[in-house]
Design an enzyme around this catalytic site. Structure first.
Site, PDB file in Angstrom:
ATOM      1  N   LYS A 169       0.919  -1.313  -0.210  1.00 52.64           N
ATOM      2  CA  LYS A 169      -0.242  -0.034   0.023  1.00 52.64           C
ATOM      3  C   LYS A 169       0.847   1.255  -0.139  1.00 52.64           C
ATOM      4  CE  LYS A 169      -1.812   2.320   3.299  1.00 52.64           C
ATOM      5  NZ  LYS A 169      -1.490   3.954   2.603  1.00 52.64           N
ATOM      6  N   GLY A 225       3.493   3.527  13.722  1.00 51.82           N
ATOM      7  CA  GLY A 225       4.094   2.251  13.914  1.00 51.82           C
ATOM      8  C   GLY A 225       3.588   1.540  15.253  1.00 51.82           C
ATOM      9  N   GLU A 242      10.027   0.312  10.499  1.00 49.80           N
ATOM     10  CA  GLU A 242      10.862   1.323  10.469  1.00 49.80           C
ATOM     11  C   GLU A 242      10.409   2.780  10.675  1.00 49.80           C
ATOM     12  OE1 GLU A 242      13.984   0.750   9.976  1.00 49.80           O
ATOM     13  OE2 GLU A 242      14.087  -1.104   9.118  1.00 49.80           O
ATOM     14  N   CYS A 276      14.028   9.963   7.084  1.00 51.27           N
ATOM     15  CA  CYS A 276      14.112   9.458   8.568  1.00 51.27           C
ATOM     16  C   CYS A 276      15.476   9.728   8.888  1.00 51.27           C
ATOM     17  CB  CYS A 276      13.801   8.167   8.520  1.00 51.27           C
ATOM     18  SG  CYS A 276      14.587   7.098   7.333  1.00 51.27           S
ATOM     19  N   GLU A 374      10.954  15.637  15.883  1.00 56.27           N
ATOM     20  CA  GLU A 374      11.407  15.337  14.593  1.00 56.27           C
ATOM     21  C   GLU A 374      10.883  16.191  13.602  1.00 56.27           C
ATOM     22  OE1 GLU A 374       9.940  11.762  12.372  1.00 56.27           O
ATOM     23  OE2 GLU A 374      11.786  11.752  11.363  1.00 56.27           O
TER      24      GLU A 374
END
Ligand code: NAD
Length: 475
Positions: A169, A225, A242, A276, A374
């Site tokens: 996906k 996640g 990840e 990332c 982040e």
């Protein structure tokens, strides 16, 4: 009307009658439409993958490798069309889109050479015990919008190589290039082995919850996640996650500012900072702080922010509106708190497209949101440090643990510091390099498991131990 791209289920390119718009982040125009799949289409894709698994798992590995090489070849042969399409949906400049497309072709080819040999546990007079690796089954692959093609390949290739089948996906923000690749490979891979479906926000949770999917391999934010881990717990699906990162770069006082300024710039600003493993916190020793920060700012002033399809663009737009607003919010917060900017700090005045001017901050505090969170945008906070002990503690003071870098004239010293960082990858005097043969994965809340290399491939398999008692043959 914008071009319509179809999904790949059981070797057929299909549509659902319902379409989702995909927008070019440089001008906010609709550039394509993709099918909105729901439970019915997902069920069909899972049934196809389940049926294909029966034969694919027994297909000799050389045939599986040949199918992967056919995918790699199709990407390479059509690279010109694919990188332009990638820029139009993702925003990254043409040269970086080319790197992603050719990189995906090269990664597939390199990873196809991996294999998992049987391991002998015991070979004595009494018994022979060996561990073999068997494919987990049907895999659900879920990918983000920052490297849509590389991430798709990162899921498809090890799944195929290990003998699994997959339903992939793409992110609803960046599905076009992946669906064009689906069309190119539809007749190169046996029906049902690779299925690619698109949908709205509810499709990801449907995949995680599907009772006939055995494993989820996911790349995306830490928040998602955690939801996937929770969803996968219902039937103990295997998971590889990840996730996000807040990587620190540490520049020691012996590093020559002239040699590292440009590299440090790109370690933070490649793909508009939406990586990332981008350097999101840059710690510079106080002895060289002024010279190096001035050199980075000087370099940045010559880098053009703009439409990735225009020649000379070094940094493109943020990929989507939600992320654009988040980056602006972090910059606004830094302004409100009175932190000093060496560059940027304002919204792009043009109004169209999700552009954020290159933003470099001068020694903001550790607890500034723009340092502690982040950013995932073209933002580079530079921070001063005095001692190694202090900088190691600061670098490790994060719930993330993805990667990091040390820059120094003394590589041994670099390794000494690298070994004290709590991250899955650390570079000494380089950045963003990933090898198809080395495991890549996050410590702490940056992930679960690994991708790439034998370790990554193992995640698509179960160990099975076969033990034969030699001295007890009932004959
Ligand atoms: P995201 O988590 O919002 O979305 C990623 C994918 O998950 C998309 O396909 C999305 O549709 C899907 N999704 C969303 N909610 C879901 C749910 N509840 N269940 C299942 N699927 C769901 O991430 P993003 O904003 O697309 O990507 C940016 C993030 O990805 C950043 O945090 C970045 O650091 C991370 N990232 C990590 C790596 C890595 O290898 N560690 C690589 C690239 C990006």
């Amino acid at each position: 009307m914008a071009k319509q791209y179809r999904n790949l289920i059981n070797g057929e390119m299909i549509e659902t009658g319902e379409w989702l718009d995909v927008v070019n982040p440089a001008n906010e125009e609709v550039i394509g439409q993709v099918p909105a799949c729901g439970q019915d289409e997902l069920d069909k894709a899972v049934a196809a993958a389940r049926a294909a698994f029966k034969t694919w798992r027994k297909t000799p590995i050389d045939e599986r490798r040949a199918a992967i090489m056919a995918i790699s070849g199709a990407i390479k042969e059509n690279a010109d069309e694919l990188f332009r399409l990638l820029t139009s949906e993702q925003g990254k400049p043409h040269n970086q889109a080319q790197q992603e497309i050719y990189g995906a072709a090269a990664m597939s080819a390199a990873q196809s050479t991996l294999s998992l040999e049987d391991e002998i546990n015991e070979d004595s007079d009494a018994r022979l015990s060996r561990t073999r690796r068997v494919p987990v089954g049907v895999v659900g692959g879920i990918v983000p919008w920052n490297f849509p093609v590389m991430m798709a390949i990162q899921k498809i290739v090890p799944a195929m190589l290990s003998g699994c089948t997959i339903i992939l996906k793409p992110s609803p923000f960046t599905p076009l290039t992946t669906l064009r690749i689906a069309e190119l490979i539809a007749d190169k891979v046996p029906a049902g082995v690779v299925n690619i479906i698109t949908g709205e926000d509810d499709l990801g949770p449907m995949i995680t919850a599907h009772p006939d999917i055995d494993k989820i391999t996911f790349t995306g934010s830490t928040a998602t996640g955690k939801k996937i881990m929770e969803g996968a717990s219902a039937d103990l699906k295997r998971i590889t996650l990840e996730l996000g990162g807040n990587d620190a770069s540490i520049v020691l006082p012996d590093a020559d500012p002239k040699k590292v300024a440009e590299q440090l710039f790109w370690s933070s600003f490649s793909n508009a900072g939406q990586i990332c493993i981008a350097a999101k916190r840059v710690y510079i020793h106080e002895d060289i702080y002024d010279e190096l920060s001035a050199a980075i700012v000087e370099y940045a002033k010559n880098v053009k922010v703009g439409d990735g399809a225009q020649q000379g663009t070094g940094v493109g737009p943020i990929q989507n509106k939600k992320q654009y607003e988040r980056v602006l919010e972090l910059i606004e917060d830094a302004k409100d708190k009175g932190y000093k900017f060496l560059l940027g700090g304002d919204k792009d005045p043009s109004g169209t497209g999700y552009f954020v001017p290159l933003t470099i901050l001068d020694n903001p505090p550790e607890d500034a949101r723009i340092v502690a969170e982040e950013q995932f945008g073209p933002v580079m906070p530079l921070m001063k440090f005095k001692t190694e002990e202090e900088v190691i503690a600061k670098a490790n003071n994060s719930e993330y643990g993805l990667a990091g870098a040390v820059w120094t004239a003394n590589p041994d010293k670099g390794v000494e510091i690298a070994e004290q960082l709590e991250t899955g990858t650390v570079w000494v005097n380089e950045f963003l390099h990933l090898s198809p043969f080395a495991p890549f994965g996050g410590h702490k809340q940056s992930g679960f498991g690994a991708e790439y290399g034998k370790e990554g491939l193992k995640e698509f398999t179960y160990p099975q131990v076969i033990t034969v008692k030699k001295d007890n043959v009932p004959a």
